[in-house]
Design a protein around this motif. Structure first.
Motif, PDB file in Angstrom:
ATOM      1  N   GLN A   1      -3.579  22.276 -15.466  1.00 16.49           N
ATOM      2  CA  GLN A   1      -2.819  23.070 -14.357  1.00 16.49           C
ATOM      3  C   GLN A   1      -4.038  24.695 -14.702  1.00 16.49           C
ATOM      4  O   GLN A   1      -3.778  25.512 -14.156  1.00 16.49           O
ATOM      5  N   GLN A   2      -3.785  24.500 -16.221  1.00 19.66           N
ATOM      6  CA  GLN A   2      -4.441  25.481 -16.903  1.00 19.66           C
ATOM      7  C   GLN A   2      -5.892  26.059 -16.200  1.00 19.66           C
ATOM      8  O   GLN A   2      -6.394  27.149 -16.200  1.00 19.66           O
ATOM      9  N   GLU A   3      -6.599  24.721 -16.459  1.00 24.67           N
ATOM     10  CA  GLU A   3      -7.915  24.967 -15.963  1.00 24.67           C
ATOM     11  C   GLU A   3      -7.936  25.313 -14.173  1.00 24.67           C
ATOM     12  O   GLU A   3      -8.754  25.654 -13.583  1.00 24.67           O
ATOM     13  N   LEU A   4      -7.250  24.133 -13.351  1.00 25.73           N
ATOM     14  CA  LEU A   4      -7.942  23.500 -12.167  1.00 25.73           C
ATOM     15  C   LEU A   4      -6.253  24.212 -10.928  1.00 25.73           C
ATOM     16  O   LEU A   4      -6.049  23.758  -9.906  1.00 25.73           O
ATOM     17  N   GLY A   5      -6.139  25.638 -11.164  1.00 27.41           N
ATOM     18  CA  GLY A   5      -5.338  26.218  -9.886  1.00 27.41           C
ATOM     19  C   GLY A   5      -4.094  26.254 -10.527  1.00 27.41           C
ATOM     20  O   GLY A   5      -3.274  25.834 -11.258  1.00 27.41           O
ATOM     21  N   THR A   6      -3.333  26.765  -8.898  1.00 26.53           N
ATOM     22  CA  THR A   6      -2.061  26.997  -9.396  1.00 26.53           C
ATOM     23  C   THR A   6      -1.264  25.780  -8.817  1.00 26.53           C
ATOM     24  O   THR A   6      -1.269  24.775  -8.581  1.00 26.53           O
ATOM     25  N   LEU A   7      -0.400  25.829 -10.163  1.00 25.53           N
ATOM     26  CA  LEU A   7       1.069  23.732 -10.521  1.00 25.53           C
ATOM     27  C   LEU A   7       1.384  23.825  -8.948  1.00 25.53           C
ATOM     28  O   LEU A   7       1.692  22.778  -7.798  1.00 25.53           O
ATOM     29  N   TYR A   8       2.185  25.077  -8.284  1.00 26.56           N
ATOM     30  CA  TYR A   8       3.107  24.935  -7.026  1.00 26.56           C
ATOM     31  C   TYR A   8       2.168  24.053  -6.197  1.00 26.56           C
ATOM     32  O   TYR A   8       3.015  23.681  -5.580  1.00 26.56           O
ATOM     33  N   LEU A   9       1.084  24.506  -6.045  1.00 25.66           N
ATOM     34  CA  LEU A   9       0.686  23.934  -4.632  1.00 25.66           C
ATOM     35  C   LEU A   9       0.212  22.809  -4.669  1.00 25.66           C
ATOM     36  O   LEU A   9       0.680  21.927  -3.192  1.00 25.66           O
ATOM     37  N   VAL A  10      -0.073  22.076  -5.672  1.00 26.82           N
ATOM     38  CA  VAL A  10      -0.261  20.462  -6.214  1.00 26.82           C
ATOM     39  C   VAL A  10       1.536  20.096  -5.904  1.00 26.82           C
ATOM     40  O   VAL A  10       0.971  19.076  -5.541  1.00 26.82           O
ATOM     41  N   VAL A  11       2.021  20.671  -6.626  1.00 24.17           N
ATOM     42  CA  VAL A  11       3.327  19.856  -6.834  1.00 24.17           C
ATOM     43  C   VAL A  11       3.476  20.439  -5.021  1.00 24.17           C
ATOM     44  O   VAL A  11       4.573  19.236  -4.785  1.00 24.17           O
ATOM     45  N   LEU A  12       3.912  21.454  -4.930  1.00 18.18           N
ATOM     46  CA  LEU A  12       4.612  20.906  -3.134  1.00 18.18           C
ATOM     47  C   LEU A  12       4.245  19.684  -2.486  1.00 18.18           C
ATOM     48  O   LEU A  12       4.051  18.872  -1.425  1.00 18.18           O
TER      49      LEU A  12
ATOM     50  N   ALA B   1       0.472  -1.115   0.468  1.00 18.12           N
ATOM     51  CA  ALA B   1      -0.535   0.067  -0.530  1.00 18.12           C
ATOM     52  C   ALA B   1       1.174   1.508  -0.147  1.00 18.12           C
ATOM     53  O   ALA B   1       0.084   2.334  -0.568  1.00 18.12           O
ATOM     54  N   SER B   2       1.871   1.650   0.801  1.00 19.23           N
ATOM     55  CA  SER B   2       3.027   2.252   0.919  1.00 19.23           C
ATOM     56  C   SER B   2       3.296   2.701  -0.496  1.00 19.23           C
ATOM     57  O   SER B   2       3.532   4.118  -0.391  1.00 19.23           O
ATOM     58  N   PHE B   3       4.317   1.538  -1.339  1.00 22.18           N
ATOM     59  CA  PHE B   3       4.508   2.243  -2.362  1.00 22.18           C
ATOM     60  C   PHE B   3       3.469   2.130  -3.240  1.00 22.18           C
ATOM     61  O   PHE B   3       4.411   2.855  -4.092  1.00 22.18           O
ATOM     62  N   ILE B   4       2.603   2.172  -2.774  1.00 19.64           N
ATOM     63  CA  ILE B   4       1.525   2.120  -4.220  1.00 19.64           C
ATOM     64  C   ILE B   4       1.326   3.455  -4.163  1.00 19.64           C
ATOM     65  O   ILE B   4       0.968   4.556  -4.969  1.00 19.64           O
ATOM     66  N   LEU B   5       1.449   4.385  -2.693  1.00 22.41           N
ATOM     67  CA  LEU B   5       0.774   5.700  -2.944  1.00 22.41           C
ATOM     68  C   LEU B   5       1.882   6.824  -3.261  1.00 22.41           C
ATOM     69  O   LEU B   5       1.182   7.408  -3.170  1.00 22.41           O
ATOM     70  N   THR B   6       3.345   5.722  -2.886  1.00 23.46           N
ATOM     71  CA  THR B   6       4.163   6.746  -3.314  1.00 23.46           C
ATOM     72  C   THR B   6       3.779   6.430  -5.116  1.00 23.46           C
ATOM     73  O   THR B   6       4.572   7.624  -5.998  1.00 23.46           O
ATOM     74  N   GLY B   7       3.982   5.861  -5.686  1.00 23.18           N
ATOM     75  CA  GLY B   7       3.393   5.984  -7.431  1.00 23.18           C
ATOM     76  C   GLY B   7       2.368   6.530  -7.452  1.00 23.18           C
ATOM     77  O   GLY B   7       2.055   7.362  -8.378  1.00 23.18           O
ATOM     78  N   LEU B   8       1.186   6.860  -7.047  1.00 21.87           N
ATOM     79  CA  LEU B   8       0.049   7.889  -7.082  1.00 21.87           C
ATOM     80  C   LEU B   8       0.079   9.572  -6.773  1.00 21.87           C
ATOM     81  O   LEU B   8      -0.216   9.870  -7.163  1.00 21.87           O
ATOM     82  N   SER B   9       1.800   9.570  -5.437  1.00 24.32           N
ATOM     83  CA  SER B   9       1.711  10.867  -5.301  1.00 24.32           C
ATOM     84  C   SER B   9       2.693  11.056  -6.737  1.00 24.32           C
ATOM     85  O   SER B   9       2.145  12.462  -7.685  1.00 24.32           O
ATOM     86  N   ILE B  10       3.447  10.205  -7.426  1.00 30.71           N
ATOM     87  CA  ILE B  10       3.804  10.839  -8.382  1.00 30.71           C
ATOM     88  C   ILE B  10       2.845  10.730 -10.015  1.00 30.71           C
ATOM     89  O   ILE B  10       3.327  12.162 -10.537  1.00 30.71           O
ATOM     90  N   LEU B  11       2.291  10.098  -9.704  1.00 37.32           N
ATOM     91  CA  LEU B  11       0.643  10.452 -10.811  1.00 37.32           C
ATOM     92  C   LEU B  11       0.437  11.519 -10.735  1.00 37.32           C
ATOM     93  O   LEU B  11       0.074  12.049 -11.764  1.00 37.32           O
ATOM     94  N   ASP B  12       0.254  12.451  -9.501  1.00 32.70           N
ATOM     95  CA  ASP B  12      -0.953  13.532  -9.106  1.00 32.70           C
ATOM     96  C   ASP B  12       0.512  14.253  -9.927  1.00 32.70           C
ATOM     97  O   ASP B  12      -0.912  15.045 -10.450  1.00 32.70           O
ATOM     98  N   ILE B  13       1.443  14.145  -9.300  1.00 34.29           N
ATOM     99  CA  ILE B  13       2.020  15.633 -10.036  1.00 34.29           C
ATOM    100  C   ILE B  13       1.902  15.227 -11.951  1.00 34.29           C
ATOM    101  O   ILE B  13       1.944  16.380 -11.756  1.00 34.29           O
ATOM    102  N   ILE B  14       1.968  14.496 -12.227  1.00 34.83           N
ATOM    103  CA  ILE B  14       1.755  14.321 -13.331  1.00 34.83           C
ATOM    104  C   ILE B  14       0.745  14.941 -14.087  1.00 34.83           C
ATOM    105  O   ILE B  14       0.807  16.217 -14.642  1.00 34.83           O
ATOM    106  N   SER B  15      -0.732  14.930 -13.577  1.00 33.04           N
ATOM    107  CA  SER B  15      -1.357  14.709 -13.396  1.00 33.04           C
ATOM    108  C   SER B  15      -1.634  16.763 -13.021  1.00 33.04           C
ATOM    109  O   SER B  15      -2.994  17.414 -14.109  1.00 33.04           O
ATOM    110  N   ALA B  16      -1.301  17.183 -12.084  1.00 32.25           N
ATOM    111  CA  ALA B  16      -1.514  18.748 -12.041  1.00 32.25           C
ATOM    112  C   ALA B  16      -1.034  19.584 -13.034  1.00 32.25           C
ATOM    113  O   ALA B  16      -1.118  20.485 -13.641  1.00 32.25           O
ATOM    114  N   ALA B  17       0.033  18.688 -13.092  1.00 33.30           N
ATOM    115  CA  ALA B  17       1.168  19.537 -14.840  1.00 33.30           C
ATOM    116  C   ALA B  17      -0.026  19.437 -15.850  1.00 33.30           C
ATOM    117  O   ALA B  17       0.123  20.887 -16.874  1.00 33.30           O
ATOM    118  N   ILE B  18      -0.581  18.885 -16.268  1.00 35.55           N
ATOM    119  CA  ILE B  18      -1.094  18.807 -17.293  1.00 35.55           C
ATOM    120  C   ILE B  18      -2.497  19.354 -17.551  1.00 35.55           C
ATOM    121  O   ILE B  18      -3.172  20.325 -18.320  1.00 35.55           O
TER     122      ILE B  18
END
Length: 1484
Positions: A88-99, A69-86
């Motif tokens: 960013q124009q529609e759903l708020g500030t990129l830096y907050l999500v990346v942080l 579960a811990s390793f899955i959550l690590t992978g999901l956090s990476i995916l979340d950063i990628i998703s936020a980058a995609i």
């Protein structure tokens, strides 16, 4: 900061971090506070467990689920950063999500690695730390809020981007993964039994691990391999604390082992690797060995001090924020978080600093003790003779402790001026140049403090000298207790000890009163300096305000602390310097250098085992020839022109008393200084078999004494027992050769000790044997056996040098040496030399035929005591350990009564007045400030001007008002009136303070006087049996370390404890007066504190007791080593003894380390509670501010006082615990003052009794203790006035017990003893013993002049003394030494053993007693002198009744009658002539 947050969150700078937005929690607040903070904490805690050591693999499904579960959550956090980058124009500030996602990524990656480590460690058998699982669930609320936020956004934006759906899916998967994590955690784990067996295995671990058996690191050692979290929180101590709480810390083995870096062997090896062969300064070696680590701890101290100063600044900002209604809420939150972080980090750093310094102190202690012990083993005998045993033991105890305390003082030297400088700057910021007035006064008092400190140090040196003298006297008193009781010298010795104690107390009194002046200055100075500053400030035309007053008061308190502490810190350093110099002087003594002492050239004759050519030896080095009067052997030099001893030869050495026989053997073993010539010894590396004139016996079993470190060889062992005639003795001992003999062989007779020492020498299987009169203490039958079976039997192929007065046994010697005045007068064959000496024929005529195998002054006493020895020793040991749990109320009552009830009440009342006047001064300041014109929004309350510790001061109310309060004009106030009243209250406070200081000093000195007096009186009255079965070190411990604690350490800690108690009461009164609602916080806090301190105190008490228990064996073993040094070195056993010292030291260090760490365990928990309280109050303040309910003054007051109370409670627990552990010393002294058995104390005196010397035993039955067999069983006999009776019998027949019964050393069970028809039990002990006289077998002399040794009570003139010395053939020797005022040294070491016996005989000749008991008092003198002495005794005691226990037949052949004892009964009583004619007589 606002701009950064606004840019990050996309909000306005006025409110960059809104908590509530459109009816729900703000997205930015959710991400930064509810998401980032829990993930950060999870990352930090998980990182602490990454270092956990591996142990084994446990394939448990639950762990697999959690790791996956811990390793899955690590992978999901990476995916979340990628998703936020995609998106960013529609759903708020990129830096907050990346942080947020980046920190989540780091947190789960760290957590995964930590779980991997944990499941392969000891935690793998359980669910692991619950805290980690709980922290893993903390981000759940943030995930749910984020999910809701996205759903709300989805409703607002019906046409969703595919990436948006992807991020929603990630959130759902994260929640699902956390659900899997929870399921994994609650999955059943290994059985409780397996878990317990793993976690408790350290409890069953032996003290020393068997070699070759690997033991896992986690199982053996405390702290090593633990995670960072465990190290910071001391979680690894929890099992030990639990055991202490459950009363399971009963013996040193129950304490976990030292960390590897602290283990004595490793410390010693590292220390010696820095020690070069040439003479090196100890300080330089300690610097090289431990300096880098120690100095680096200064960084911790610096960081802790800086964080301490950050507290007032942050509190100031927080109060400023509350006063200002313009600042956004985010500022308040940041200030609160900064306050939390500062106090948290400060607490951790200060705690770790203390812990690490304690560890350095342990390593220094181990290194110094090891160095002193090693030096004692290697130093030359002549150099060592310049020190008494007490001084050398003091090097290892007092001096080492003072040197170790330098570790604390050094960092204070630079940190105190640092704190002083910062405080001075802050004070200048408040009152400008006015601070110089107060500072000048404070600086003027620095020289006063310095003068007082110097006087205290001088008095302390003098006190320690008197203490050394007293302990040395006490040692002699205990060593010669049996003789002292025989001669009724208890009062004389008691008076001498009390005289030393009076001088010691005189210096202690001076120290305590000077200390009281320092306490007064410390307490009164802040008030006086404050008044001076205020007056100066007003006179300069400035306006007084609340801000100025309270800030100045707090800063002055901070200023005074370094000024007062600095002299004491310097004193600590100077004390350490004195001790360092003393130890350095000892370490610089010349070593025994065998390579230069013995020649490396071969012998002139290959068959020689020993050669000496033109050799001169002295007990002193050449440069000290003029100062040899103290040293063993007096001014005697040994000069050997030419001596060659062939391999396998038997060489006899004869000569009169004091001619240098023992010194010759010392010269051969290398104990003397060779001033010239050559010495060659064959097979030098193997050493010698040495049996000294005074047998040295270790406090262990008979077998261990004989084996002396060698492996057990049954055949050789049995052969040695037979050769030394020990088989019969072992048969009557209760546990055979496993019977433990007392300290110095106290439970053995003189003959048994001599034969045991001889057996030890033979078992070592050396090539050269040096035997110093081993036949003296045994009777003729045993002496003949030893000669035939041992010296001419087992040792027949060895080289033997035998010193003896019993020339009849030297018939078969190959060579005889006749010595006189340190020279070999004649070398030749036996016939030649004995003819030359004209002694041989006389000796042959007196060959006795006694059937008794050996007789000693304590033999029957010995057997019976030995029978119980194993049991008695266990009982005594249990007595030392049984005092468990809280110190009994009776102990506190004892100390209270020792101080005196009226005086104790006066001390408490003066403390109450002092605290009350302090509180009234605070109230008056409050009243004064309240009369200043007030601003509507400002409400100020004052705090106490004298805060007890720097930490409290740093977080005081001063910090709240730095630069925040407006200036109000005070021209309308009568400043003079307020200052006058305030000054009067301060004056009253000063009076009460000095009254309390001096009353307390007087009370504690009185208590010290009373406790020592009671202890000494009780010990003087104790029965002889008590001294026989109690190790001397244990009794001495009461009179040295325990009394030092009662004198000095206990009053110091008790003073702090009482000040804390009254300070706490005063603070609670002020808090309740100022802010009643704070009680809601104090109530649960009090309950929590109570539970923690209760948990800690139990363990702390037991660890302190275990530390005391393991300390005595170190000193006892060291004393034992110094006593037997010549034998240890001759047999080449120094390495083994050094290893034994290491084991004892290691065990003691374990208990000390555990005790120190338990204190840090408590400290960090109390600090964390304080941090939590401060943070909570800051949080409440912010909420109140938001709702506009907050009063900045009250909140600031609550915050500062909450900190103060937390710290004060911490100090209270600490000082109470230390007081309680110090009270253990009172408990131990009280135990001996009340519990030990004492002799009957009736004082019935019969004048002019006994007038004739008629002795009658009527059906006397005597046993040593209830339940033991009778030693005398119905003994009945009559001895008429003036009759001379010899007493003979086999071992255990009851000979010596007759003397013990006569002197009432042991009380009769049945029957009675009549002296001139008066029952001895109807006469006081002192009267009885003073009317009898005895010459014991073991000569006892004490340090002092010859006059004091002969006539301690001063009843005789010098002419009388010279007359008896002449009759004992000692006058010439004494005159040569310097007359009656010559100092004999410790235990009379300036005289040979034979000369000491003659001095004891001279004592008896001075007596006017009608009954004289002689226990073969001339065993160590030559036969010619013996015959002259026997003649003297017959002449001087012609009309006296004389009872003589005989070893030599010629001693009793002219007796009127001979009493033959057998199995505790009278077998025969008749004249020697009649008994000789009886065929069935035992006398045959």
């Amino acid at each position: 900061m606002e701009e950064i947050l606004a840019d990050l969150c996309g909000t306005s700078p006025e409110d960059p971090l809104p908590v509530w937005v459109h009816g729900s929690i703000g997205h930015c607040f959710n991400q930064l506070i509810l998401n980032v903070v829990p993930h950060t904490v999870l990352a930090l805690v998980s990182a602490c467990y990454v270092g956990t050591p591996r142990y084994g693999s446990h394939l448990i499904p639950g762990w697999k689920c959690r790791i996956a579960a811990s390793f899955i959550l690590t992978g999901l956090s990476i995916l979340d950063i990628i998703s936020a980058a995609i998106t960013q124009q529609e759903l708020g500030t990129l830096y907050l999500v990346v942080l947020a996602s980046g920190i989540a990524l780091l947190a789960w990656l760290t957590h995964s690695l930590a779980l991997l480590m944990l499941y392969r460690s000891t935690y793998g058998s359980s669910r692991g730390p619950a805290a980690m699982a709980l922290l893993a669930l903390f981000p759940v609320p943030a995930l749910i809020i984020t999910l809701v936020w996205y759903c709300q956004k989805g409703v607002a934006w019906p046409h969703l981007h595919s990436a948006h759906t992807f991020r929603l899916s990630i959130l759902c998967l994260q929640l699902a993964s956390l659900l899997i994590y929870v399921i994994g955690y609650i999955t059943p784990v290994a059985s409780r039994q397996v878990f317990c067996s793993i976690n408790d295995s350290w409890q069953r671990e032996p003290l020393i691990t068997e070699p070759g058996i690997p033991v896992p690191n986690w199982q053996r050692v405390a702290e090593d391999g633990e995670s960072w979290l465990s190290r910071f929180s001391y979680a690894w101590m929890n099992p030990l604390m639990k055991r202490g709480y459950q009363w399971m810390l009963n013996q040193p083995q129950d304490v976990c082992l030292l960390p590897r870096r602290l283990q004595a062997a490793r410390v010693r090896d590292h220390f010696y690797s820095c020690w070069q062969e040439k003479a090196v300064q100890l300080l330089a070696v300690l610097h090289a060995a431990f300096g880098l680590r120690y100095y680096s701890l200064g960084l911790l101290r610096l960081a802790g001090s800086l964080l301490g100063f950050s507290g007032p600044l942050l509190l100031n900002m927080l109060v400023s924020f509350m006063e200002s209604h313009q600042e956004p809420l985010s500022h308040g939150v940041l200030y609160a978080l900064g306050l939390f972080a500062g106090s948290f980090l400060g607490a951790v750093l200060q705690n770790q600093f203390s812990y690490e310094v304690n560890k350095v102190m342990l390593t220094v202690r181990a290194a110094v003790i090891s160095a002193i012990y090693r030096k004692a083993l290697r130093v030359s005998g002549s150099s060592l003779a310049g020190f008494t045993m007490g001084e050398i033991v003091n090097f290892m105890s007092t001096d080492t402790d003072r040197l170790v305390n330098f570790c604390v003082s050094f960092h204070e030297v630079w940190s105190l001026p640092f704190q002083f400088a910062i405080t001075l700057y802050l004070l200048y910021q408040q009152v400008g140049v006015a601070f110089l007035g107060g500072l000048s006064l404070a600086l003027l008092l620095v020289p006063v403090n310095k003068v007082i400190a110097n006087r205290i140090m001088e008095n302390n040196k003098e006190m320690l000298k008197h203490k050394d003298t007293r302990v040395k006297l006490m040692t002699e008193f205990l060593c010669g207790m049996r003789v002292i009781k025989f001669y009724t010298w208890e009062r004389h010795f008691g008076a001498r000890i009390n005289a030393c104690r009076a001088k010691e107390l005189q210096k202690l009194r001076a120290i305590k009163y000077l200390d009281a002046v320092c306490v007064y200055l410390w307490a009164a100075l802040p008030v006086v300096v404050s008044i001076v500053i205020f007056i100066t400030y007003v006179l300069l035309g400035h306006q007084l305000t609340a801000t100025k007053v309270f800030t100045a008061l707090a800063l002055v308190g901070m200023l005074i602390l370094p000024l007062n502490n600095f002299p004491w810190v310097l004193n600590g350093i100077l004390d350490a310097k004195v001790s360092l110099d003393r130890i350095q002087r000892f370490l610089e003594l010349s070593d025994q250098d065998l390579h230069t002492y013995y020649t490396t050239d071969g012998p002139t004759d290959p068959s020689s085992a020993l050669e000496m050519h033109h050799s001169t030896f002295s007990w002193s080095p050449p440069r000290e020839e003029s100062t040899r009067q103290h040293l063993s052997g007096g001014t005697l030099q040994i000069f050997i022109q030419d001596l060659a001893v062939a391999k396998g030869a038997l060489v006899g050495v004869v000569g009169k008393v004091g001619c240098g026989k023992s010194s010759l053997l010392a010269a051969i073993t290398g104990e003397l200084n060779r001033l010239g010539g050559q010495v060659y010894v064959w097979d030098l590396e193997r050493g010698f078999g040495l049996a000294t004139q005074e047998p040295w016996i270790q406090f262990t079993t008979v077998r261990e004494n004989i084996l002396f470190g060698r492996d057990y060889d049954a055949r050789l062992y049995q052969e040695v027992l037979e050769a030394c005639a020990l088989s019969d003795d072992l048969n009557i001992l209760p546990a055979g050769d496993q019977t433990e003999v007392g300290e110095n062989g106290v439970t053995l007779s003189g003959g048994q000790k001599a034969r045991l020492a001889l057996a030890r020498a033979i078992y070592q299987e050396k090539e050269i044997y040096l035997l110093d009169d081993p036949l003296a203490a045994v009777d003729a039958d045993v002496a003949s056996h030893l000669m035939q079976k041992c010296i001419l039997g087992v040792l027949k192929h060895k080289t033997r040098i035998l010193c003896t007065h019993r020339t009849e046994f030297l018939e078969k010697a190959d060579t005889l040496l006749l010595m006189d005045s340190g020279r070999i007068v004649k070398i030749g064959t036996v016939a030649h030399l004995l003819l030359f000496q004209s002694v041989y024929q006389m000796a042959k005529n007196s060959v006795p035929a006694l059937s008794d195998r050996q007789m000693g002054c304590q033999e029957e006493d010995t057997e019976i005591e030995a029978e119980e020895l194993g049991q008695a020793t266990c009982l005594l040991q249990r007595e030392e350990e049984k005092k468990e749990g809280a110190v009994a109320f009776q102990v506190y009552r004892t100390y209270w009564l020792a101080v005196g009830s009226c005086l104790a009440l006066s001390i408490l009342f003066s403390l109450l007045l002092m605290q009350a006047s302090r509180n009234i001064s605070v109230w008056w300041l409050s009243h004064w400030i309240s009369n200043l014109p007030q601003t509507a929004n400002i409400s100020m309350r004052p705090v106490s001007a004298s805060v007890p510790s720097p930490q409290l001061l740093l977080f005081s109310f001063a910090g709240l008002v730095l630069g925040t309060a407006p200036v109000h004009p005070n021209s309308t106030l009568d400043v003079n009136f307020y200052l006058t009243v305030y000054g009067s209250i301060a004056g009253a406070n000063s009076v009460f303070t000095i009254l309390r200081a001096f009353l307390f000093a007087y009370g504690t000195i009185r208590a010290a006087t009373v406790i020592h007096s009671r202890l000494l009186q009780r010990v003087m009255k104790a029965t002889v049996t008590f001294f026989d079965i109690t190790p001397m070190g244990r009794i001495l411990n009461r009179f040295s370390s325990d009394l030092y604690c009662v004198d000095d350490s206990l009053p110091f800690i008790l003073n702090i404890f009482l000040a804390n108690v009254f300070g706490l009461l005063g603070m609670l009164v002020m808090i309740t007066y100022g802010l009643p609602w704070i009680g809601l916080i104090l109530l649960p806090l009090t309950v929590l504190y109570f539970s923690i301190q209760r948990y800690y105190r139990r363990t702390s008490r037991e660890l302190k007791r275990l530390y005391s228990l393991t300390l005595s064996p170190i000193y006892t073993h060291f004393s034992e080593t110094l006593t037997g040094l010549s034998i240890i070195r001759a047999t080449r056993a120094t390495d083994r003894f050094e290893a034994e010292n290491q084991l004892r030291l290691e065990q003691n260090q374990r208990c000390l380390f555990a005790s120190n760490t338990a204190m840090q365990w408590l400290d960090i928990r109390l600090q964390m509670i304080g941090v939590a309280v401060v943070t909570a109050i800051a949080g409440i303040a912010i909420i109140q501010h938001q709702r506009q309910l907050g009063n900045p003054g009250l909140v600031g007051l609550a915050l500062s006082y909450a900190l103060s109370v937390t710290k004060l409670l911490s100090g209270l627990i600490s000082s109470f615990t230390q007081t309680e552990t110090m009270m253990v010393s009172v408990e131990r002294a009280e135990e001996y003052s009340t519990d030990i058995p004492i002799e009957p104390q009736e004082q019935l005196v019969a004048p002019d009794w006994p007038s004739r010397g008629h002795v009658e035993f009527q059906q006397v039955v005597l046993t040593y203790r209830p339940g033991l067999p009778n030693v005398l069983d119905g003994v009945t006999f009559t001895i008429y006035p003036g009759e001379k009776v010899g007493i003979v019998g086999r071992t255990g027949s009851g000979k010596s017990t007759i003397f013990l019964a006569l002197f009432r050393m042991v009380e009769l069970r049945e029957g009675r003893i009549l002296l001139d028809n008066v029952d001895s039990r109807s006469v006081g002990l002192e009267s009885l013993r003073s009317k009898l006289a005895i010459i014991p077998q073991d000569p006892f002399l004490f340090s002092g002049t010859i006059r004091e040794n002969l006539d301690p009570l001063g009843r005789h003139t010098d002419s009388d003394l010279y007359q008896v010395l002449e009759q004992c053939h000692l006058q010439a020797v004494i005159t040569q030494m310097g007359g009656l005022d010559y100092e004999l040294g410790e235990r009379g070491k300036s005289l040979s053993v034979g000369q000491r016996q003659l001095v004891c005989l001279a004592r008896a000749l001075l007596t006017q007693a009608k009954v004289l008991c002689i226990d073969e008092a001339t065993a160590s003198v030559d036969q010619k002198t013996d015959q002259l002495l026997q003649q003297t005794i017959r002449q001087r005691f012609a009309d006296k009744t004389v009872l003589t226990i005989a070893h030599r037949l010629n001693t009793i052949l002219d007796s009127d009658r001979v009493l033959v004892m057998h199995a505790g009964k009278v077998a025969e009583l008749d004249s020697p002539a009649v008994l000789s004619k009886r065929e069935d007589s035992l006398f045959q």
